[in-house]
Write an enzyme that holds these catalytic residues in place. Structure first.
Site, PDB file in Angstrom:
ATOM      1  CG  ASP A   1      -1.886  -1.188   1.214  1.00 32.84           C
ATOM      2  OD1 ASP A   1      -2.234  -1.658   0.121  1.00 32.84           O
ATOM      3  OD2 ASP A   1      -2.240  -1.667   2.313  1.00 32.84           O
ATOM      4  CD  GLU A   2       4.650  -0.542  -0.281  1.00 31.03           C
ATOM      5  OE1 GLU A   2       3.821  -0.768  -1.191  1.00 31.03           O
ATOM      6  OE2 GLU A   2       5.256  -1.444   0.317  1.00 31.03           O
TER       7      GLU A   2
ATOM      8  CE  LYS B   1       2.398  -2.550  -4.264  1.00 29.78           C
ATOM      9  NZ  LYS B   1       2.048  -2.142  -2.900  1.00 29.78           N
TER      10      LYS B   1
ATOM     11  N   GLY C   1      -4.559  -4.388  -3.585  1.00 27.76           N
ATOM     12  CA  GLY C   1      -5.565  -3.346  -3.829  1.00 27.76           C
ATOM     13  C   GLY C   1      -4.813  -2.128  -4.301  1.00 27.76           C
ATOM     14  CG  HIS C   2      -2.300  -2.336  -6.941  1.00 27.10           C
ATOM     15  ND1 HIS C   2      -1.611  -3.126  -7.821  1.00 27.10           N
ATOM     16  CD2 HIS C   2      -1.822  -2.653  -5.713  1.00 27.10           C
ATOM     17  CE1 HIS C   2      -0.762  -3.900  -7.148  1.00 27.10           C
ATOM     18  NE2 HIS C   2      -0.880  -3.639  -5.872  1.00 27.10           N
TER      19      HIS C   2
ATOM     20  NE  ARG D   1       6.550 -31.306  -6.393  1.00 28.48           N
ATOM     21  CZ  ARG D   1       7.640 -31.880  -5.905  1.00 28.48           C
ATOM     22  NH1 ARG D   1       8.697 -32.000  -6.657  1.00 28.48           N
ATOM     23  NH2 ARG D   1       7.676 -32.341  -4.678  1.00 28.48           N
TER      24      ARG D   1
ATOM     25  CD  GLN E   1       0.761  -8.916  -2.545  1.00 30.54           C
ATOM     26  OE1 GLN E   1       1.389  -9.539  -3.366  1.00 30.54           O
ATOM     27  NE2 GLN E   1      -0.497  -8.600  -2.726  1.00 30.54           N
TER      28      GLN E   1
ATOM     29  CB  VAL F   1      -7.637  -0.906  -1.823  1.00 28.70           C
ATOM     30  CG1 VAL F   1      -8.428  -0.927  -3.128  1.00 28.70           C
ATOM     31  CG2 VAL F   1      -6.878   0.400  -1.683  1.00 28.70           C
TER      32      VAL F   1
ATOM     33  N   PRO G   1      -8.649  -0.895   8.865  1.00 29.08           N
ATOM     34  CG  PRO G   1      -9.077  -0.364  11.104  1.00 29.08           C
ATOM     35  CD  PRO G   1      -9.501  -1.284  10.005  1.00 29.08           C
TER      36      PRO G   1
ATOM     37  CG  ASP H   1       0.319  14.509   0.333  1.00 38.95           C
ATOM     38  OD1 ASP H   1       1.035  13.603  -0.145  1.00 38.95           O
ATOM     39  OD2 ASP H   1      -0.898  14.355   0.570  1.00 38.95           O
TER      40      ASP H   1
ATOM     41  N   GLY I   1       0.449  13.856  -3.631  1.00 38.08           N
ATOM     42  CA  GLY I   1      -1.007  13.712  -3.640  1.00 38.08           C
ATOM     43  C   GLY I   1      -1.362  12.499  -4.471  1.00 38.08           C
TER      44      GLY I   1
HETATM   45  P1  GDP Z   1      -0.641   0.301  -3.606  1.00 35.47           P
HETATM   46  O1  GDP Z   1      -1.263  -0.958  -3.129  1.00 35.47           O
HETATM   47  O2  GDP Z   1       0.824   0.364  -3.276  1.00 35.47           O
HETATM   48  O3  GDP Z   1      -0.880   0.580  -5.057  1.00 35.47           O
HETATM   49  O4  GDP Z   1      -1.308   1.488  -2.775  1.00 35.47           O
HETATM   50  P2  GDP Z   1      -2.872   1.636  -2.374  1.00 35.47           P
HETATM   51  O5  GDP Z   1      -3.624   2.042  -3.577  1.00 35.47           O
HETATM   52  O6  GDP Z   1      -3.338   0.446  -1.634  1.00 35.47           O
HETATM   53  O7  GDP Z   1      -2.800   2.793  -1.295  1.00 35.47           O
HETATM   54  C1  GDP Z   1      -2.198   4.025  -1.564  1.00 35.47           C
HETATM   55  C2  GDP Z   1      -3.232   5.133  -1.312  1.00 35.47           C
HETATM   56  O8  GDP Z   1      -2.569   6.375  -1.237  1.00 35.47           O
HETATM   57  C3  GDP Z   1      -4.227   5.279  -2.437  1.00 35.47           C
HETATM   58  O9  GDP Z   1      -5.453   5.697  -1.907  1.00 35.47           O
HETATM   59  C4  GDP Z   1      -3.624   6.363  -3.317  1.00 35.47           C
HETATM   60  O10 GDP Z   1      -4.596   7.073  -4.083  1.00 35.47           O
HETATM   61  C5  GDP Z   1      -3.008   7.257  -2.279  1.00 35.47           C
HETATM   62  N1  GDP Z   1      -1.810   7.992  -2.670  1.00 35.47           N
HETATM   63  C6  GDP Z   1      -0.806   7.577  -3.503  1.00 35.47           C
HETATM   64  N2  GDP Z   1       0.180   8.509  -3.510  1.00 35.47           N
HETATM   65  C7  GDP Z   1      -0.215   9.507  -2.691  1.00 35.47           C
HETATM   66  C8  GDP Z   1       0.397  10.732  -2.253  1.00 35.47           C
HETATM   67  O11 GDP Z   1       1.508  11.092  -2.615  1.00 35.47           O
HETATM   68  N3  GDP Z   1      -0.310  11.482  -1.355  1.00 35.47           N
HETATM   69  C9  GDP Z   1      -1.536  11.125  -0.913  1.00 35.47           C
HETATM   70  N4  GDP Z   1      -2.150  11.937  -0.042  1.00 35.47           N
HETATM   71  N5  GDP Z   1      -2.136   9.989  -1.288  1.00 35.47           N
HETATM   72  C10 GDP Z   1      -1.478   9.180  -2.156  1.00 35.47           C
HETATM   73  P1  IMO Z   2      -0.885  -4.229  -2.200  1.00 36.98           P
HETATM   74  O1  IMO Z   2      -0.415  -4.773  -3.517  1.00 36.98           O
HETATM   75  C1  IMO Z   2      -0.934  -4.592   2.114  1.00 36.98           C
HETATM   76  C2  IMO Z   2      -0.944  -8.655   3.734  1.00 36.98           C
HETATM   77  C3  IMO Z   2      -2.184  -9.125   4.480  1.00 36.98           C
HETATM   78  C4  IMO Z   2      -1.543 -10.070   5.486  1.00 36.98           C
HETATM   79  C5  IMO Z   2      -0.437 -10.720   4.674  1.00 36.98           C
HETATM   80  C6  IMO Z   2      -0.812 -12.061   4.069  1.00 36.98           C
HETATM   81  O2  IMO Z   2      -2.158  -3.491  -2.256  1.00 36.98           O
HETATM   82  O3  IMO Z   2       0.228  -3.456  -1.554  1.00 36.98           O
HETATM   83  P2  IMO Z   2      -2.361 -12.789   2.014  1.00 36.98           P
HETATM   84  O4  IMO Z   2      -3.811 -12.527   1.757  1.00 36.98           O
HETATM   85  O5  IMO Z   2      -1.443 -12.254   0.975  1.00 36.98           O
HETATM   86  O6  IMO Z   2      -2.058 -14.210   2.338  1.00 36.98           O
HETATM   87  O7  IMO Z   2      -2.056 -11.970   3.389  1.00 36.98           O
HETATM   88  O8  IMO Z   2      -0.116  -9.814   3.631  1.00 36.98           O
HETATM   89  N1  IMO Z   2      -1.185  -8.162   2.365  1.00 36.98           N
HETATM   90  C7  IMO Z   2      -1.130  -6.866   2.024  1.00 36.98           C
HETATM   91  N2  IMO Z   2      -0.945  -5.773   2.774  1.00 36.98           N
HETATM   92  N3  IMO Z   2      -1.052  -4.488   0.780  1.00 36.98           N
HETATM   93  C8  IMO Z   2      -1.204  -5.577   0.007  1.00 36.98           C
HETATM   94  O9  IMO Z   2      -1.204  -5.530  -1.340  1.00 36.98           O
HETATM   95  C9  IMO Z   2      -1.290  -6.846   0.625  1.00 36.98           C
HETATM   96  N4  IMO Z   2      -1.475  -8.107   0.178  1.00 36.98           N
HETATM   97  C10 IMO Z   2      -1.394  -8.896   1.246  1.00 36.98           C
HETATM   98  O10 IMO Z   2      -2.842  -8.045   5.113  1.00 36.98           O
HETATM   99  O11 IMO Z   2      -0.932  -9.334   6.520  1.00 36.98           O
HETATM  100 MG    MG Z   3      -2.797  -1.599  -1.822  1.00 40.95          MG
END
Ligand code: GDP
Ligand code: IMO
Ligand code: MG
Length: 424
Positions: free
Chosen positions: A12-13, A15, A39-40, A141, A221, A296, A301, A330, A414
């Protein structure tokens, strides 16, 4: 230039935002591991798009977006996501799926759900999407691959081996219902139809033809969730690290020019597992609120904490990162002080860890050693040039670069595509 976008923390960085930006200049975008646990989010033209399996590059329309052999696919989730994209008017003609990708069967999601709901000890906090059980069967396998759906002979032979084993485990270990062969065959017929327009049997030709094109690998991930290098056992079951891009796509290591690690200016984690810089106080709540830190995929939370340079330095190493895209800086716009964890201290004997200790069972004894930086008290979400960022913000970024020993090439201010600063 072929690039890999890797999550550098616990997922959730941001990506997808970075992948979407870089996809503009890419010819082929490949998702190389994981499944619909991801969840992207991409925000473009005032619209928010959410992806789980499909590479974020699909939004450009017509670009080849390949879901590689290293992924696991829940057919119903794939179908839902494709349908939603089509309903939103997105051109999915470039979408292709590897015949070698693994299929998540209903018993995989059932076992994942059962294990999570009934775990008395060692709960992982998975997304319950069947990820672990699907990868388990692949390694054992006894998994099904997409190509099996189009080969009645392979399917028959495989099911004769898989089903007796599977049913025994489902009934005896989990107390779940067994599956008849007819039922699985009927499901597979349905799955064959779902994937038929997208399955790419000529993937070898496609990869060969892409050698002179721009390839973008999209990680899901993050490094700290990697099954080999993450906070095991509190990890996912695949390899999100840069190296995973090769095994998961079919390209060799020489194809990769850059590995961009995406990291937030702080850290979040969903699910169980160690998190040394976690803030369970109002500062953590403030980060969650301003950063909208809710999952996502599951809506959970996210746990929040200060930037952890110890794990991040480790991520740079094992993730193979050549630069960093720093997101969500930000979120700190109204903070008086911002902390960076530069080391861990063992509360039992005072030992200082500057390198990441891989034995996560000692993490409960560790406390972060922080350095404190002044905030900037300026809304930076409209800034598009690095030089225009407030001095304290630039100082904070420079300190991170110094600690991580790799450049920060992108600063995200943002969620929108436009809210990005490319640092020279
Ligand atoms: P991913 O799984 O790494 O693709 O990230 P997620 O989509 O799960 O979560 C990132 C959240 O941060 C999303 O709601 C994005 O729209 C939001 N986001 C991404 N970059 C920024 C940023 O620079 N600032 C803010 N405020 N939100 C961001
Ligand atoms: P994105 O691509 C954040 C976490 C789960 C759990 C562990 C194992 O959006 O960054 P799993 O269902 O993969 O066996 O769960 O990994 N996890 C994530 N946490 N972002 C994700 O994907 C994740 N995909 C799995 O919360 O701790
Ligand atoms: Mg995500």
């Amino acid at each position: 230039m072929n690039r890999v976008v890797v999550g550098a923390q616990w997922g959730d960085e941001g990506k997808a935002k970075i992948t979407d930006l870089l996809a503009q200049n890419a010819d082929l975008i490949i998702r190389y591991q994981g499944g619909c646990n991801a969840g992207h989010t991409v925000v473009a033209h005032n619209k928010t798009f959410k992806f789980h399996l499909i590479p974020s590059g699909i939004l450009y329309g017509g670009k080849t977006c390949f879901i590689g052999a290293g992924t696991v696919i829940l057919p119903e989730a794939f179908e839902r996501e494709v349908t939603e994209l089509i309903e939103q008017g997105i051109d999915v003609s470039g979408l292709k799926v590897s015949p070698l990708a693994s299929i998540t069967m209903p018993y995989h999601t059932e076992v994942d759900g059962y294990s999570e709901d009934n775990a008395k000890k060692g709960k992982i906090g998975t997304t319950k999407k069947g990820i672990g059980p699907t990868y388990t069967d692949k390694a054992a396998r006894i998994g099904l691959k997409i190509e099996d759906l189009y080969s009645p002979e392979a399917l028959n032979e495989k099911l004769d081996v898989i089903l007796p084993l599977k049913n025994k485990t489902l009934e005896k270990v989990y107390g779940l219902q067994p599956y008849s062969k007819d039922c699985i065959l009927a499901l597979c017929e349905k799955y064959a139809q779902i994937f038929r327009p997208y399955v790419c049997f000529d993937w070898q030709e496609m990869l060969n033809n892409s050698k002179k094109k721009q390839v973008l690998f999209e990680g899901a991930q993050g490094v700290m969730l990697d099954v080999d290098y993450g906070t095991y056992p509190f990890v996912t079951s695949s390899n999100p690290i840069g190296g995973g891009a090769c095994t998961g796509s079919g390209f060799g290591p020489k194809m990769i020019d850059e590995v961009i690690g995406v990291a937030k200016a702080y850290v979040t984690r969903v699910g169980e597992g160690p998190f040394v810089t976690e803030l369970t106080d109002e500062t953590g709540d403030k980060i969650r609120e301003i950063g909208h830190e809710f999952g996502v995929t599951t809506g959970r939370p996210r746990r929040c904490g200060w930037f952890d340079a110890v794990t991040m330095k480790y991520s740079v190493l094992v993730g193979g990162l050549t630069s960093v895209a720093l997101t969500k800086i930000d979120v700190f716009d109204t903070f008086d002080e911002i902390k960076i964890c530069t080391a861990y201290k063992d509360t039992r004997d005072g030992k200082i860890y500057k390198s990441y200790p891989t034995n996560v069972f000692i993490h409960k004894y560790l406390e972060p050693v922080y350095e404190t930086h002044k905030g900037w008290d300026v809304d930076i979400t409209g800034i598009r040039e690095y030089e225009k960022l407030p001095e304290n913000c630039k100082k904070y970024l420079a300190r991170l670069e110094e600690l991580l020993e790799v450049p920060i090439s992108i600063v995200s201010v943002g969620p929108d595509r436009e809210q990005t600063i490319f640092k020279k």
